[in-house]
Scaffold this motif. Structure first.
Motif, short mmCIF file in Angstrom:
data_model
loop_
_atom_site.label_atom_id
_atom_site.label_comp_id
_atom_site.label_asym_id
_atom_site.label_seq_id
_atom_site.Cartn_x
_atom_site.Cartn_y
_atom_site.Cartn_z
N LYS A 208 0.82 -1.21 0.00
CA LYS A 208 0.00 0.00 0.00
C LYS A 208 0.85 1.27 0.00
O LYS A 208 0.33 2.38 0.03
N GLY A 209 2.17 1.08 0.00
CA GLY A 209 3.06 2.23 -0.02
C GLY A 209 3.34 2.82 1.35
O GLY A 209 3.90 3.92 1.44
N TYR A 210 3.00 2.09 2.42
CA TYR A 210 3.26 2.58 3.77
C TYR A 210 4.55 1.96 4.32
O TYR A 210 4.82 0.77 4.11
N ILE A 211 5.32 2.77 5.04
CA ILE A 211 6.53 2.28 5.69
C ILE A 211 6.13 1.43 6.89
O ILE A 211 5.23 1.78 7.66
N ILE A 212 6.82 0.29 7.06
CA ILE A 212 6.58 -0.62 8.17
C ILE A 212 7.83 -0.69 9.04
O ILE A 212 8.92 -0.96 8.52
#
Length: 227
Positions: A208-212
């Motif tokens: 989703k393009g989110y940093i984890i």
């Protein structure tokens, strides 16, 4: 001394700086916490912005020497040169929050806004606001603020807009809160030597393009518009 984060092998020690300051770690912990209310989250990002900008301009700000009169007599002084303001470019909307306390570390600055919105499906960023000047000079000093460097798509568009107007990448500093390898590699491949100041480098970006683990959507959390 800034600390170079060596966990990301595509970056050199002259490119990505992670200041090893206890306050950076503290405010990052506050920002990461999903239970942090929006006003406190926003304050945490503002504090991180102030500290990271302080580090980014440590050897960046032009100065002038002079003499002032103290109550006890004349004294030689050094001041930030007001004739050479730093050109600050916040990436809207979350980039604004990093600048809320920046006036204490940027005595002379000009602000030019860039606004992008990212498509949740394609992860491509589209521009909705561009207040950059028609031209920069190669001597202009620029600072770009964006809390999250995930895929790098938005920042690359911003850099292309800025460099196409005459700015020298060697005179650009980027300030973020969380950075990830895809963005850092993309910038390093295109603009070798570009300097990035960030609170931490996280290893993963999800589909989703989110940093984890990141800190979620910085704009929504800062402005209280979480979906």
């Amino acid at each position: 001394q800034e600390k170079c984060d060596t966990s990301f092998t595509a970056c050199t020690c002259t490119q990505v700086y992670v200041p090893p300051h206890p306050l950076v770690k503290h405010w990052l912990a506050v920002a990461r916490n999903a239970a942090t209310p929006s006003p406190i989250f926003r304050n945490a990002l503002a504090e991180l912005g102030r500290i990271l900008i302080y580090e980014a301009v440590r050897e960046f700000l032009p100065t002038v020497d002079g003499v002032v009169d103290t109550p006890m007599g004349p004294a030689e002084v050094t001041c930030v040169d007001p004739m050479q303001p730093v050109k600050v470019v916040p990436i809207l909307r979350a980039g604004l929050v990093l600048l809320e306390q920046a006036s204490t570390v940027l005595p002379a600055s000009e602000t030019y806004h860039l606004g992008y919105v990212r498509d949740d499906d394609t992860l491509k960023a589209a521009s909705y606001l561009n207040k950059l000047p028609k031209q920069f000079t190669s001597d202009d000093l620029l600072l770009i603020a964006d809390p999250m460097l995930a895929t790098g798509g938005t920042m690359m568009q911003a850099l292309q807009e800025i460099v196409s107007r005459g700015a020298d990448p060697a005179n650009i500093r980027i300030v973020s809160v969380v950075a990830a390898p895809p963005a850092l590699k993309l910038m390093a491949d295109t603009y070798p030597g570009l300097k990035v100041y960030t609170a931490i480098i996280d290893a993963e970006v999800n589909d989703k393009g989110y940093i984890i683990p990141g800190l979620g959507d910085a704009g929504d959390r800062a402005f209280g518009t979480s979906r």
